[in-house]
Design an enzyme around this catalytic site. Structure first.
Site, PDB file in Angstrom:
ATOM      1  N   GLY A 190       1.183  -0.814   0.119  1.00 61.91           N
ATOM      2  CA  GLY A 190       0.010  -0.160  -0.022  1.00 61.91           C
ATOM      3  C   GLY A 190       0.929   1.272   0.125  1.00 61.91           C
ATOM      4  O   GLY A 190       1.883   1.297   0.289  1.00 61.91           O
ATOM      5  N   HIS A 191       0.109   2.181  -0.603  1.00 60.27           N
ATOM      6  CA  HIS A 191       1.246   3.307  -0.817  1.00 60.27           C
ATOM      7  C   HIS A 191       0.353   4.833  -0.231  1.00 60.27           C
ATOM      8  O   HIS A 191      -1.242   4.391  -0.715  1.00 60.27           O
ATOM      9  CB  HIS A 191       1.790   3.797  -2.384  1.00 60.27           C
ATOM     10  CG  HIS A 191       2.809   4.310  -2.047  1.00 60.27           C
ATOM     11  ND1 HIS A 191       4.063   4.128  -1.701  1.00 60.27           N
ATOM     12  CD2 HIS A 191       2.983   6.148  -1.435  1.00 60.27           C
ATOM     13  CE1 HIS A 191       5.035   5.392  -1.585  1.00 60.27           C
ATOM     14  NE2 HIS A 191       4.740   6.081  -1.871  1.00 60.27           N
ATOM     15  N   GLY A 202       4.028   7.619   3.332  1.00 59.02           N
ATOM     16  CA  GLY A 202       4.863   7.149   2.910  1.00 59.02           C
ATOM     17  C   GLY A 202       4.216   5.927   2.141  1.00 59.02           C
ATOM     18  O   GLY A 202       3.354   5.675   1.303  1.00 59.02           O
ATOM     19  N   VAL A 206       2.966   1.296   3.328  1.00 60.76           N
ATOM     20  CA  VAL A 206       2.799   0.287   3.893  1.00 60.76           C
ATOM     21  C   VAL A 206       3.762  -1.521   3.197  1.00 60.76           C
ATOM     22  O   VAL A 206       3.388  -1.662   2.086  1.00 60.76           O
ATOM     23  CB  VAL A 206       1.300   0.084   4.277  1.00 60.76           C
ATOM     24  CG1 VAL A 206       0.866  -0.580   5.296  1.00 60.76           C
ATOM     25  CG2 VAL A 206       1.046   1.263   4.598  1.00 60.76           C
ATOM     26  N   ASP A 248     -11.089  10.960  11.865  1.00 57.56           N
ATOM     27  CA  ASP A 248     -11.422  10.904  10.277  1.00 57.56           C
ATOM     28  C   ASP A 248     -11.812   9.173  10.121  1.00 57.56           C
ATOM     29  O   ASP A 248     -11.387   8.452   9.327  1.00 57.56           O
ATOM     30  CB  ASP A 248      -9.894  10.476   9.756  1.00 57.56           C
ATOM     31  CG  ASP A 248      -9.422  10.329   8.550  1.00 57.56           C
ATOM     32  OD1 ASP A 248     -10.421  11.154   8.090  1.00 57.56           O
ATOM     33  OD2 ASP A 248      -8.586   9.987   7.529  1.00 57.56           O
TER      34      ASP A 248
END
Length: 1001
Positions: A35-36, A40, A42, A151
């Site tokens: 993931g991105h 940054g 993951v 969130d």
């Protein structure tokens, strides 16, 4: 900057305790990016100590805003350490390496948004209820500990294989409630968060709003306003009505739940605890609803990944021979069968960083990151145990058969009775099952698209990031100013308190000094009076001795003269015998001596009585003098207290005016700063909107240019298509011509064949000519139609875009106008509240001054009354003693000539005013005659044998004997004019002008 605030600094022991000291690269292996986001990347990883699969989020704190990034990392780690709940992501630790924080968490299957992405359709209501119930339990835990997530969205609600719901991504969370930061993802933000800096603080109910938006997202595949620009969505949320569910297929419970969550006014919005009692989440539903949903999603992911895999194999083997192709097909079928058993894994976390990924592949790419206080939203990588085939971007990792058997033994559906609270045994089994593999509910294409969109949407994401950073900076500036002004106010208040305390201490010292001075004056007066009494006695005794000596001399002369007269009388009388003369003379001498002795005794008795009377009078005058001195001293003390109290009150009023001026100046400064920040914010919003408009117009022009450039190719393709149709028609006509020719040749005589062939040839030529004309007409019509359609379509697109951008600009203007009006109303309200506080404080101060002045007046009256009563008692006791000793009060009250006699040395010190001047009278104006209070004074009784004396001209009504006469005291105590005369002047000037001898009128 202090070293403790520098990015990566571990000098502070509290910060150092947040991070493990080990090298993470040695603890975690097999790292693969899954993931991105803007924060940054993951990674999937395996812990070498336990062989457990974990998710690692790498967050760099170098480069721009390094300090803010570091503070965000610290805040998120602290937050994760504090929360321990089944419905929140499990935190395992954080490590530091090369300016990068490795945040290690448990591994989950994916997020609720992945379910929408995989199935391409909304979830069922029972599934939404199950997910919402788990999220509500996590929120209730956070809110009960005064924490706010800030969130909440489908991308941040993760799922585990046993069907447990977990909240993730606490990068935007607040550990304090209420808060006022502008954080979150735009489409899910509550109105009070958008208006946080303008209207004040918010609490955990912002998460309830976001949960309501998330319900709509799960029910409609995207949140409201998602087709709108993110900035425009903010303005729309802030000033328009709350969204609702669009479809009528949902139950009333669901609709009511969403409407309750989306109440515009926070006070009308229920809390998370109250929503846990809502029928929407309490309705009975199958226990395995989430497990079944996850299993269906995993099956769908496996099919999608296998479809992509087959497409790739088809491309790889499309040029091979039939033999290898057949073998490849057989191999593909075998692999498909194996994949069907073991499943696939594409472990990625929730896609909080790019909200467009949480919707669908066709949704717009204008969504922006959800950012925390100082950096972009972080995605908590979710992931746990599950299927066994691990897919990276280009490879598939198959597992061993024994692992498959172990998977079958640990089927979660056979051991998880409660999806929300799985037993510890199942967790223990899943731990071992999770050693070698991980499961997912996300496709490989979704991971790839996430990375691509992250690279493509950098401009829009940077704009939103800059906007949020500006809002945070403005809030920080405002808080810094408020803290500075608060410190200035505290310093000013301390200085005023110190000045007041200093003045009070000085006044207390002055009063103590005055009291000591008065005590010394009284002691001195007592000594002086004792000396005066002694001198007075000595003076009278000396006069009496002198008078006695004179009297004795007079008696001697009289005795001698009488003796001579008697002798002359005897000498004249010659007839009397001498003896008789001697006897008569002796007898006359004895009579004279006896008479003189009696007169001497009478004189001594009168002198003794006179001495006792004058001493008693003197003591009474001394007592009255002491009383006058006490009155003067008490008057001076009370006047001093009055002056000090007035000066203290004047200082309090000056300090009140000073505080009032400072408060209004501070309020004006804060409001000016707020107006300037609002102006800068609105300017930035307008600039961002104009840039967005230009970008949209530029993209549309680029699209139109590409369409124009592609038009020749399109026309060529259309022309080839028409040509092919013409060729097909020609072929058909040729075949029909041949069939007709053969038929006619068979049915007509041979002699007519030539004519028939000629006629058929002409007919064929004519039809081909007509067909050629139709072909040319079709080509020309196609060219003109396509050009016209392109122009019309592009013009329509331009008009639609202009209208949309104009609407968004008008929406922005309306939003900014509303913000300005709210700011003005807030400023007016703050000014009114300050004026009310100042007025109330002034009224309380004046009331306090009035109470203190009244208390001082009462104290003054009581002091005077008690003094006069005591002095009256002393006079009465003295007069009673005098009566007992045989002295008449009238005689003692009348002044003796010696009252003002200064004939003896040093006799003037006792009769003058010790304070330096004639003091005022208690109970009558200065200069008034004391005859109004006492009886007219007559001269004292004449001494024996001394009808005239030095004190014969004593003025009648002298104040010495009147001020404390019993009659005057009784009148004062009974409430004569004295009480009116005791009213004090409240003016400091009048006291100073009258000095210590102030009239009590």
């Amino acid at each position: 900057m202090p070293s403790t605030n520098r990015a990566g600094s571990l000098k502070d022991p509290e910060i150092a305790e947040l991070f493990f000291k080990e090298d993470p690269e040695k603890l975690f292996t097999d790292l693969r990016e899954i993931g991105h986001g803007s924060f940054g990347a993951v990674y999937f990883a395996r812990d070498v100590r336990t062989n457990e699969v974990v998710a690692i989020k790498k967050m760099s704190y170098s480069g721009k805003q390094s300090t803010e990034k570091w503070q965000d990392i610290i805040k998120e780690v602290k937050f994760l350490q504090r929360i321990k709940h089944p419905n929140s992501i499990e935190y395992k630790g954080c490590y530091l390496r090369e300016h990068t924080a490795w945040l290690v968490m448990e591994y989950c299957l994916g997020s609720a948004s992945d379910l929408l992405e995989v199935h391409k359709k909304p979830l069922q209501e029972v599934e939404i209820a199950a997910i919402t119930h788990g999220a509500l339990q996590g929120l209730a835990y956070l809110h009960s500990h005064t924490m706010i997530h800030r969130d909440i969205k489908a991308g941040n609600i993760l799922l585990t294989e046993p069907g447990q719901v977990k909240l993730a991504d606490f990068g935007s969370a607040s550990m304090a409630s209420p808060a006022n930061s502008f954080v979150g993802t735009p489409y899910w933000m509550a109105p009070e968060v958008i208006l946080a800096m303008d209207e004040g603080q918010y609490d955990g109910k912002v998460d309830v709003w976001s949960l309501g938006i998330t319900c709509i997202e799960l029910a409609e595949r995207k949140p409201p306003l998602f087709n709108m620009n993110a900035m425009s969505a903010l303005y729309h949320i802030a000033q328009n009505e709350s969204p609702t569910l669009q479809s009528n297929e949902w139950s009333d419970y669901f609709r009511n739940f969403v409407d309750s969550c989306l109440q515009k006014i926070p006070q009308d919005r229920p809390t998370s605890e109250e929503l846990l009692k809502h029928m929407f989440v309490l309705r009975e539903r199958p226990e395995t609803v989430l497990i079944d949903l996850i299993q269906r999603t995993k099956d769908a992911v496996r099919e999608l990944d296998n479809l992509q895999y087959r497409k790739m194999k088809k491309l790889l083997f499309q040029e091979a021979h039939n033999g290898p192709a057949v073998e490849a097909q057989e191999e593909e079928e075998e692999q498909d069968h194996g994949v069907g058993r073991t499943g696939t894994v594409n472990s990625v976390g929730s896609n909080q960083s790019i909200p467009s990924m949480s919707i669908s592949a066709s949704s717009q790419s204008s969504s922006v990151n959800s950012l925390p206080d100082a950096s972009d939203d972080k995605s908590e990588l979710d992931m746990m145990e599950g299927d066994h085939t691990v897919m990276s971007n280009s490879s598939v990792i198959h597992l061993k058969p024994e692992e498959e058997n172990y998977q079958e033994e640990g089927d979660p559906r056979t051991r998880a009775s409660d999806p929300q609270s799985p037993p510890q045994v199942s967790r223990h089994k899943s731990h071992y099952r999770n050693r070698e593999h991980f499961a997912t509910i996300r496709t490989a294409s979704l991971v790839t698209r996430q990375m691509q969109e992250h690279e493509q949407d950098s401009e829009l994401r940077e704009q939103m990031s800059g906007y949020k950073r500006m809002r945070r900076q403005h809030q920080k500036q405002l808080m810094t100013l408020e803290n500075k002004l608060k410190a200035e106010m505290d310093e000013h208040r301390l200085r005023l308190d110190k000045d007041l305390e200093t003045q009070r201490n000085n006044f207390a010292a002055e009063m103590e000094k005055l009291i000591k001075k008065h005590q010394a004056a009284m002691e001195k007066e007592a000594k002086v009076m004792a000396n005066e009494e002694k001198k007075f006695q000595q003076h009278i005794q000396a006069q009496q001795k002198k008078e006695l000596n004179s009297f004795l001399e007079s008696q001697k002369r009289e005795y001698k003269l009488r003796k001579e007269q008697l002798k002359e009388e005897l000498n004249e009388n010659q007839s009397t015998p001498k003896k008789e003369k001697q006897e008569w003379l002796s007898k006359q001498k004895e009579n004279i001596q006896h008479f003189q002795a009696e007169e001497e005794a009478n004189l001594l008795r009168r002198q003794r009585q006179y001495l006792e009377l004058e001493c008693r009078r003197f003591k009474r005058r001394m007592l009255l003098g002491r009383h006058n001195l006490e009155q003067d001293l008490v008057r001076e003390e009370l006047n001093k207290r009055q002056t000090q109290k007035d000066l203290e009150h004047a200082m309090l009023l000056r300090q009140h005016e000073s505080m009032q001026e400072l408060e209004f100046r501070h309020l004006n400064t804060i409001q000016k700063m707020r107006c300037e920040l609002i102006r800068l914010q609105h300017q930035t919003e307008l600039t961002n909107q104009l840039e967005y408009n230009k970008r949209r117009e530029r993209e549309l022009r680029r699209k139109h240019v590409m369409e124009v450039r592609q038009q020749p190719k399109s026309l060529k393709s259309k022309e080839l298509q028409i040509k092919k149709q013409f060729q097909d028609t020609c072929k058909i006509q040729t075949r029909q011509y041949k069939a007709l020719r053969n038929h006619l040749l068979e049915t007509t005589p041979k002699s007519e064949h030539k004519a028939v062939l000629k006629r058929l040839k002409e007919e064929q030529t004519r039809k081909l000519a007509i067909l050629a004309e139709q072909y040319d007409h079709s080509i020309n019509e196609m060219l003109s139609t396509q050009a016209l359609r392109l122009d019309e379509a592009q013009e329509a697109e331009c008009q639609v875009l202009k209208m949309q951008l104009q609407q968004e600009l008008e929406l922005l203007n309306a939003y900014q106008s509303k913000i300005k009006m709210q700011a003005e109303a807030q400023h007016d309200r703050e000014l009114r509240e300050l004026e009310q506080r100042v007025s109330l404080r002034r009224a309380l101060l004046e009331q306090k001054i009035e109470e203190e002045m009244l208390a001082l007046q009462n104290e003054r009256t009581e002091r005077i009354r008690s003094l006069l009563e005591r002095q009256a008692r002393e006079i009465e006791a003295f007069d009673s003693e005098s009566m007992r000793l045989g002295f008449s009060n009238m005689v003692l009250s009348n002044l003796s000539p010696e009252a003002f006699s200064h004939s003896y040395p040093g006799a003037s010190s006792w009769s003058h005013n010790p304070t330096g001047g004639p003091g005022p009278h208690w109970g009558h104006p200065m200069g008034g005659t004391p005859q109004a209070w006492g009886h007219p004074m007559q001269g004292g009784p004449q001494p024996w044998g001394h009808p005239s004396g030095p004190m014969q001209g004593v003025p009648r009504g002298s104040s010495m004997g009147v001020r404390n006469s019993p009659q005057a005291l009784r009148r004062t105590a009974s409430g004569g004019r004295t009480e009116q005369g005791m009213s004090r002047s409240t003016s400091v000037t009048s006291q100073i002008s009258n000095g210590s001898h102030m009239s009590y009128t």
